[in-house]
Motif scaffolding. Sequence first.
Motif, PDB file in Angstrom:
ATOM      1  N   UNK A  83     -10.145  -4.113   1.021  1.00 32.97           N
ATOM      2  CA  UNK A  83      -9.304  -5.114   1.654  1.00 32.97           C
ATOM      3  C   UNK A  83      -7.827  -4.799   1.594  1.00 32.97           C
ATOM      4  N   UNK A  84      -7.476  -3.521   1.495  1.00 30.92           N
ATOM      5  CA  UNK A  84      -6.059  -3.149   1.401  1.00 30.92           C
ATOM      6  C   UNK A  84      -5.719  -2.118   2.422  1.00 30.92           C
TER       7      UNK A  84
ATOM      8  N   UNK B 285       0.842  -1.211   0.000  1.00 33.42           N
ATOM      9  CA  UNK B 285       0.000   0.000   0.000  1.00 33.42           C
ATOM     10  C   UNK B 285       0.868   1.247   0.000  1.00 33.42           C
ATOM     11  N   UNK B 286       1.923   1.262   0.831  1.00 33.74           N
ATOM     12  CA  UNK B 286       2.792   2.426   0.883  1.00 33.74           C
ATOM     13  C   UNK B 286       3.471   2.657  -0.465  1.00 33.74           C
TER      14      UNK B 286
ATOM     15  N   UNK C 101       5.143  -1.645 -14.202  1.00 32.44           N
ATOM     16  CA  UNK C 101       4.797  -1.883 -12.789  1.00 32.44           C
ATOM     17  C   UNK C 101       4.291  -0.599 -12.151  1.00 32.44           C
ATOM     18  N   UNK C 102       4.929   0.519 -12.450  1.00 37.34           N
ATOM     19  CA  UNK C 102       4.476   1.803 -11.908  1.00 37.34           C
ATOM     20  C   UNK C 102       3.065   2.104 -12.410  1.00 37.34           C
TER      21      UNK C 102
ATOM     22  N   UNK D  69      -3.967   0.554  -9.695  1.00 35.52           N
ATOM     23  CA  UNK D  69      -4.476  -0.025  -8.453  1.00 35.52           C
ATOM     24  C   UNK D  69      -5.017   1.067  -7.541  1.00 35.52           C
ATOM     25  N   UNK D  70      -4.329   2.192  -7.507  1.00 36.13           N
ATOM     26  CA  UNK D  70      -4.780   3.315  -6.686  1.00 36.13           C
ATOM     27  C   UNK D  70      -6.156   3.794  -7.138  1.00 36.13           C
ATOM     28  N   UNK D  71      -6.339   3.961  -8.445  1.00 36.94           N
ATOM     29  CA  UNK D  71      -7.625   4.404  -8.988  1.00 36.94           C
ATOM     30  C   UNK D  71      -8.706   3.386  -8.646  1.00 36.94           C
TER      31      UNK D  71
END
Length: 139
Positions: free
Chosen positions: A138-139, A87-88, A116-117, A123-125
């Motif tokens: 769940x994160x 997450x970080x 990957x970036x 994933x953030x969106x």
Amino acid sequence: MTTAGDGDRTAGARAAPGGADAALAALGAQLEASIADLESARERVRELQALRAEGLGWREIVPREKRPLIVESVTRALDGLGAVGGRFRREEAVALHDEGETIAGIGRLFGVSRQRVSSYLQEHVQVQGERAAGEDPGR
């Protein structure tokens, strides 16, 4: 060279609640919990080594082992660090991107591919969308 707009964006990103700052705080808390788990596991390793040195067999030792077992403590520490660390990393990538760093630049900083970036940013969106919809990501 920094323009007034860049400075404002950077200052706002630093002051904004949540995001990378919240993820960093969660990582710090998880590190503390993991250190405690691992120190407990290390002490238990020493106890088991002493019992083995006294000649006790594994069939005598394991059934009497106190909870949490060594493997449980280590697993909890690793799982917690993996989740919170991921997450970080995602939130840090988003913060860097929001402050004007390129995807390629973030990849170089993190030692990962641009793909990957891009995945971190996607994933953030996705997580933000799930939170907005009231789902538990769940994160």
